[in-house]
Design a protein around this motif. Structure first.
Motif, PDB file in Angstrom:
ATOM      1  N   MET A  38       0.838  -1.195   0.000  1.00 28.92           N
ATOM      2  CA  MET A  38       0.000   0.000   0.000  1.00 28.92           C
ATOM      3  C   MET A  38       0.880   1.255   0.000  1.00 28.92           C
ATOM      4  O   MET A  38       0.631   2.193  -0.750  1.00 28.92           O
ATOM      5  CB  MET A  38      -0.918  -0.038   1.230  1.00 28.92           C
ATOM      6  CG  MET A  38      -1.853   1.133   1.372  1.00 28.92           C
ATOM      7  SD  MET A  38      -1.122   2.547   2.179  1.00 28.92           S
ATOM      8  CE  MET A  38      -1.149   2.025   3.875  1.00 28.92           C
ATOM      9  N   ILE A  39       1.924   1.245   0.817  1.00 24.95           N
ATOM     10  CA  ILE A  39       2.826   2.398   0.862  1.00 24.95           C
ATOM     11  C   ILE A  39       3.466   2.613  -0.503  1.00 24.95           C
ATOM     12  O   ILE A  39       3.562   3.723  -1.005  1.00 24.95           O
ATOM     13  CB  ILE A  39       3.896   2.201   1.953  1.00 24.95           C
ATOM     14  CG1 ILE A  39       3.241   2.304   3.331  1.00 24.95           C
ATOM     15  CG2 ILE A  39       5.021   3.204   1.806  1.00 24.95           C
ATOM     16  CD1 ILE A  39       4.137   1.879   4.469  1.00 24.95           C
ATOM     17  N   ARG A  40       3.854   1.509  -1.130  1.00 23.69           N
ATOM     18  CA  ARG A  40       4.538   1.622  -2.416  1.00 23.69           C
ATOM     19  C   ARG A  40       3.592   2.135  -3.509  1.00 23.69           C
ATOM     20  O   ARG A  40       3.896   3.106  -4.188  1.00 23.69           O
ATOM     21  CB  ARG A  40       5.090   0.247  -2.808  1.00 23.69           C
ATOM     22  CG  ARG A  40       5.990   0.254  -4.017  1.00 23.69           C
ATOM     23  CD  ARG A  40       6.774  -1.040  -4.095  1.00 23.69           C
ATOM     24  NE  ARG A  40       5.923  -2.219  -4.060  1.00 23.69           N
ATOM     25  CZ  ARG A  40       5.288  -2.714  -5.131  1.00 23.69           C
ATOM     26  NH1 ARG A  40       5.438  -2.152  -6.302  1.00 23.69           N
ATOM     27  NH2 ARG A  40       4.534  -3.787  -5.034  1.00 23.69           N
ATOM     28  N   ILE A  41       2.420   1.504  -3.671  1.00 26.01           N
ATOM     29  CA  ILE A  41       1.621   1.906  -4.833  1.00 26.01           C
ATOM     30  C   ILE A  41       0.727   3.109  -4.571  1.00 26.01           C
ATOM     31  O   ILE A  41       0.361   3.801  -5.502  1.00 26.01           O
ATOM     32  CB  ILE A  41       0.772   0.761  -5.429  1.00 26.01           C
ATOM     33  CG1 ILE A  41      -0.384   0.396  -4.519  1.00 26.01           C
ATOM     34  CG2 ILE A  41       1.610  -0.432  -5.790  1.00 26.01           C
ATOM     35  CD1 ILE A  41      -1.342  -0.536  -5.214  1.00 26.01           C
ATOM     36  N   SER A  42       0.351   3.374  -3.314  1.00 22.21           N
ATOM     37  CA  SER A  42      -0.438   4.595  -3.200  1.00 22.21           C
ATOM     38  C   SER A  42       0.282   5.752  -2.534  1.00 22.21           C
ATOM     39  O   SER A  42       0.140   6.878  -2.984  1.00 22.21           O
ATOM     40  CB  SER A  42      -1.817   4.338  -2.589  1.00 22.21           C
ATOM     41  OG  SER A  42      -1.717   3.638  -1.406  1.00 22.21           O
ATOM     42  N   VAL A  43       1.094   5.519  -1.523  1.00 25.50           N
ATOM     43  CA  VAL A  43       1.731   6.668  -0.872  1.00 25.50           C
ATOM     44  C   VAL A  43       2.937   7.164  -1.675  1.00 25.50           C
ATOM     45  O   VAL A  43       2.969   8.309  -2.133  1.00 25.50           O
ATOM     46  CB  VAL A  43       2.155   6.315   0.566  1.00 25.50           C
ATOM     47  CG1 VAL A  43       2.838   7.490   1.209  1.00 25.50           C
ATOM     48  CG2 VAL A  43       0.946   5.896   1.379  1.00 25.50           C
ATOM     49  N   LEU A  44       3.915   6.288  -1.900  1.00 27.09           N
ATOM     50  CA  LEU A  44       5.127   6.735  -2.587  1.00 27.09           C
ATOM     51  C   LEU A  44       4.835   7.150  -4.025  1.00 27.09           C
ATOM     52  O   LEU A  44       5.298   8.174  -4.512  1.00 27.09           O
ATOM     53  CB  LEU A  44       6.184   5.624  -2.576  1.00 27.09           C
ATOM     54  CG  LEU A  44       6.833   5.366  -1.217  1.00 27.09           C
ATOM     55  CD1 LEU A  44       7.829   4.233  -1.317  1.00 27.09           C
ATOM     56  CD2 LEU A  44       7.525   6.630  -0.730  1.00 27.09           C
ATOM     57  N   ARG A  45       4.032   6.348  -4.705  1.00 21.73           N
ATOM     58  CA  ARG A  45       3.783   6.628  -6.115  1.00 21.73           C
ATOM     59  C   ARG A  45       3.087   7.961  -6.312  1.00 21.73           C
ATOM     60  O   ARG A  45       3.422   8.740  -7.207  1.00 21.73           O
ATOM     61  CB  ARG A  45       2.938   5.499  -6.694  1.00 21.73           C
ATOM     62  CG  ARG A  45       3.284   5.193  -8.116  1.00 21.73           C
ATOM     63  CD  ARG A  45       2.323   4.186  -8.696  1.00 21.73           C
ATOM     64  NE  ARG A  45       2.124   4.539 -10.073  1.00 21.73           N
ATOM     65  CZ  ARG A  45       2.761   3.957 -11.077  1.00 21.73           C
ATOM     66  NH1 ARG A  45       3.602   2.980 -10.834  1.00 21.73           N
ATOM     67  NH2 ARG A  45       2.550   4.353 -12.303  1.00 21.73           N
ATOM     68  N   ASN A  46       2.100   8.233  -5.458  1.00 17.72           N
ATOM     69  CA  ASN A  46       1.371   9.487  -5.624  1.00 17.72           C
ATOM     70  C   ASN A  46       2.177  10.704  -5.210  1.00 17.72           C
ATOM     71  O   ASN A  46       1.859  11.814  -5.600  1.00 17.72           O
ATOM     72  CB  ASN A  46       0.069   9.447  -4.820  1.00 17.72           C
ATOM     73  CG  ASN A  46      -1.001   8.676  -5.537  1.00 17.72           C
ATOM     74  OD1 ASN A  46      -1.140   8.770  -6.743  1.00 17.72           O
ATOM     75  ND2 ASN A  46      -1.759   7.900  -4.802  1.00 17.72           N
ATOM     76  N   SER A  47       3.215  10.493  -4.400  1.00 17.45           N
ATOM     77  CA  SER A  47       3.948  11.683  -3.963  1.00 17.45           C
ATOM     78  C   SER A  47       5.333  11.757  -4.588  1.00 17.45           C
ATOM     79  O   SER A  47       6.150  12.538  -4.161  1.00 17.45           O
ATOM     80  CB  SER A  47       4.036  11.714  -2.434  1.00 17.45           C
ATOM     81  OG  SER A  47       4.390  10.460  -1.928  1.00 17.45           O
ATOM     82  N   ARG A  48       5.571  10.970  -5.632  1.00 10.45           N
ATOM     83  CA  ARG A  48       6.954  10.896  -6.114  1.00 10.45           C
ATOM     84  C   ARG A  48       7.473  12.215  -6.672  1.00 10.45           C
ATOM     85  O   ARG A  48       8.652  12.519  -6.517  1.00 10.45           O
ATOM     86  CB  ARG A  48       7.105   9.791  -7.164  1.00 10.45           C
ATOM     87  CG  ARG A  48       6.260  10.009  -8.387  1.00 10.45           C
ATOM     88  CD  ARG A  48       6.351   8.811  -9.287  1.00 10.45           C
ATOM     89  NE  ARG A  48       5.464   9.009 -10.423  1.00 10.45           N
ATOM     90  CZ  ARG A  48       5.206   8.092 -11.316  1.00 10.45           C
ATOM     91  NH1 ARG A  48       5.766   6.909 -11.212  1.00 10.45           N
ATOM     92  NH2 ARG A  48       4.404   8.351 -12.308  1.00 10.45           N
ATOM     93  N   ILE A  49       6.608  13.032  -7.271  1.00  6.87           N
ATOM     94  CA  ILE A  49       7.113  14.300  -7.795  1.00  6.87           C
ATOM     95  C   ILE A  49       7.583  15.195  -6.658  1.00  6.87           C
ATOM     96  O   ILE A  49       8.655  15.804  -6.726  1.00  6.87           O
ATOM     97  CB  ILE A  49       6.044  14.978  -8.663  1.00  6.87           C
ATOM     98  CG1 ILE A  49       5.858  14.138  -9.922  1.00  6.87           C
ATOM     99  CG2 ILE A  49       6.447  16.400  -9.020  1.00  6.87           C
ATOM    100  CD1 ILE A  49       4.847  14.667 -10.880  1.00  6.87           C
ATOM    101  N   GLY A  50       6.805  15.219  -5.571  1.00  8.32           N
ATOM    102  CA  GLY A  50       7.215  15.998  -4.408  1.00  8.32           C
ATOM    103  C   GLY A  50       8.476  15.451  -3.769  1.00  8.32           C
ATOM    104  O   GLY A  50       9.334  16.208  -3.319  1.00  8.32           O
TER     105      GLY A  50
END
Ligand SMILES: Nc1ncnc2c1ncn2[C@@H]1O[C@H](COP(=O)(O)OP(=O)(O)O)[C@@H](O)[C@H]1O
Ligand SMILES: [Mg+2]
Lengths: 354, 252
Positions: free
Chosen positions: A248-260
């Motif tokens: 969950m951290i990988r596909i929704s947290v990290l992925r959605n915030s990768r630009i930041g």
């Protein structure tokens, strides 16, 4: 069923005109007076159109934005003007020359560029995984009572002056790297050629470690803040698909915030490239370009700090100012490459979040 | 093929406030079951207890027995295993915005390490067809992101994403409440089509919708299941006065 009732807005008190005071024939019927505008309507109607304050504010912002261009241009102008002696003497060869010899008046910046870039990239490589793990830990895993203290300490790390980091580096880090870390790395990674004797403790590697600690708070707290705003619905989407917590951290947290997150890394990199004091105290200050990371090195910022006060002669001074120009260019080039990388990675797969 | 769900004495809390009281019901396999009731009556809490999403909220707690087929979901399996078998569609569409349409649909499979490209292609197409979205997106499966679709399309994408892991039960929490009538009709058609293969639980506050798609309907009020019966009975001849009041619009 009861009828819905509309509660009327509070009315301004309108004193009924005396009938005898009103000219005959034009008498208003009572209902019209009741329809007088409410307090709220009256208040809003008397407000100005907003065009003037919006215009003023817009102008003010434009001036602030333009001042950034002016400042950057001024910096470049001064750097170029004051380094013209050395620019004339060495031309482009200044950036590729490997000799730095004030006595004979031969100046080349490559060892300093090398030291700056290598120590900074290494620092980022060491700091990013740690900073991201701490950010994830604080947000997703850490028990509530530890959250505050960890965040506070992280921010405190950012507030320590760099000369204090330097002192700590000299008295704590240098001996540890010389006596404990060094031998282990030589034993297991010596074959790569990156970790070899002689190791005096003052080295590019030590500078990188100090830098990694210094840029850790920037990367960690900014990426924590971007991860925090990933909407809960994104987490639920992953969990409902049967994701484990890490997935969950990988596909929704990290992925959605990768630009930041990349933004935070670029900020950290910027700080590492320009850091002067702490690096100067532990890097060894020797203009070499060795593959061995335990060898001493020198950075652009350090050489300016060390030699500016004792620069005798116009060419020497001018060469140091050109070092400043080189640092400016390195920062721009490294940032540009980082942004290009991001663009290349995110372009293919329909990247942008909203 | 779907499995039935048996709920016994289910209670749920948020902190110290109890939101579900002693729920008992049987959700039959391969049928659609609708849950209706005024907002705040515990419908979402109830469906979230069925796939153990309830416990992802740190203050939430549930007690009781929920059996899916043979297994007791709170005793015999981990939440992750349960959620792999029970798909869920939320009230507000939540596709992954940084993934392409294709990757959104494949996300559940990829997550579990499924890598066979040919099968993935097939599953993505079949799921999108089942979700009645294939024709609208087939040309830019890998070009467009999940967030670039309209609200109704996003919700159908989320349905496709849930279907792609071939769940045995599909939970839908007011799947059409944020959508326009055309998209709503599409989603209702979809439920109608899917219910022969999946056990579907659909929360709705639209009573016509319940009447159109579901064989059985449960009426919740303030955390209690007031009545559970075949949909036609609920709507024509409810046995509880409160159910009658609700569906005739006397409160709620
Ligand atoms: N995250 C939450 N934290 C605390 N209370 C909640 C939370 N979610 C729901 N509740 C409470 O639980 C009750 C049932 O809510 P919910 O299941 O969302 O109702 P419904 O879906 O029928 O509108 C409500 O009283 C609501 O206030
Ligand atoms: Mg709800």
């Amino acid at each position: 069923m009861n009828e819905p009732k509309l509660i009327p807005m509070p009315q301004t008190v309108v004193t009924a005109p005396k009938m005898d005071a009103v000219p005959s024939g034009d008498a208003q019927p009572a209902q019209t007076r009741l329809a007088a505008p409410s307090v709220i309507r009256q208040f809003l109607n008397q407000k100005s159109s907003g065009r003037v304050p919006d215009g003023l504010f817009g102008g003010l912002m434009l001036i602030c934005a333009l001042s950034i261009f002016v400042i950057v241009l001024l910096i470049v102008f001064v750097l170029v003007r004051d380094s013209r002696l050395s620019l004339h003497a060495f031309g482009f060869k200044f950036f590729t020359g490997t000799v730095w010899d004030p006595v004979s008046g031969d100046f080349g910046a490559l060892p300093f560029i090398y030291g700056t870039v290598v120590s900074s990239l290494l620092a980022v490589a060491m700091s990013v995984p740690l900073a991201l793990l701490v950010a994830i830990f604080v947000l997703e895993i850490c028990p509530q009572f530890l959250r505050g203290p960890i965040s506070f300490l992280t921010e405190l790390l950012a507030a320590i002056p760099s000369v204090v980091y330097g002192l700590w580096g000299v008295f704590v880090l240098v001996p540890i790297i010389r006596d404990q870390v060094g031998p282990v790395l030589e034993k297991y990674l010596g074959w790569t050629g990156f970790f070899a004797e002689p190791n005096f403790g003052v080295s590019i590697f030590t500078a990188s470690v100090i830098l990694a600690i210094m840029i850790f708070p920037v990367i960690s707290s900014i990426s924590r803040d971007v991860m925090k705003v990933v909407p809960p619905s994104q987490r639920e989407a992953a969990l409902a698909l049967g994701a484990t917590r890490w997935e969950m951290i990988r596909i929704s947290v990290l992925r959605n915030s990768r630009i930041g997150i990349v933004g935070s890394v670029i900020l950290g990199l910027g700080r590492a490239l320009g850091e002067t004091m702490a690096v100067t105290m532990v890097i060894g200050n020797h203009p070499d370009m060795m593959k061995n990371l335990f060898a001493p090195g020198y950075t652009l910022a350090s050489v300016i700090a060390n030699e500016f006060t004792e620069a005798t002669g116009d060419l020497y001074l001018s060469a140091l100012i050109e070092i400043g120009l080189a640092l400016f260019l390195v920062t721009i080039v490294v940032n540009a490459i980082a942004r290009l990388l991001v663009w290349a990675v995110t372009r293919g797969n329909a990247a942008r979040a909203h | 093929m779907g499995v039935g769900i048996q709920v016994e004495n289910l209670n749920a809390w948020y902190g110290t406030t109890q939101s579900l009281w002693d729920i008992n019901l049987h959700i039959p396999a391969n049928h659609a079951t609708a849950l209706i009731g005024p907002s705040g009556c515990g419908k979402s809490t109830f469906v979230r207890c069925l796939n153990r999403m309830h416990e992802t909220n740190p203050i939430a707690r549930a007690e009781g027995v929920v059996r899916m087929g043979e297994i007791d979901i709170y005793k015999d399996a981990s939440p992750v295993e349960i959620r792999r078998r029970i798909g869920m569609v939320f009230q507000r569409p939540n596709p992954f915005p940084t993934m392409s349409i294709y990757d959104n649909v494949a996300s559940g499979l990829k997550l579990n390490g499924f890598r066979k490209k040919r099968v993935l292609d097939e599953v993505v197409e079949r799921s999108l067809r089942n979700a009645a979205l294939w024709d609208e997106v087939k040309d830019d499966l890998k070009k467009k992101s999940g967030a670039s679709l309209s609200g109704g399309q996003q919700q159908r994408l989320c349905i496709a994403r849930a279907l792609a892991v071939d769940p045995e039960v599909l939970l839908m929490d007011e799947p059409a409440s944020a959508l326009d009538p055309v998209s709503t009709a599409k989603i209702e058609d979809l439920i109608f089509k899917l219910k022969s293969q999946y056990t579907i639980v659909i929360v709705t506050h639209n009573m016509q919708q319940a009447a159109r798609v579901a064989e059985n309907t449960g009426f919740f009020l303030t955390g209690k299941l007031v009545e559970f019966a075949p949909t036609t009975k609920i709507f024509t001849n409810p046995s509880d006065k409160r159910t009658e009041d609700y569906i005739t619009g006397r409160f709620g």
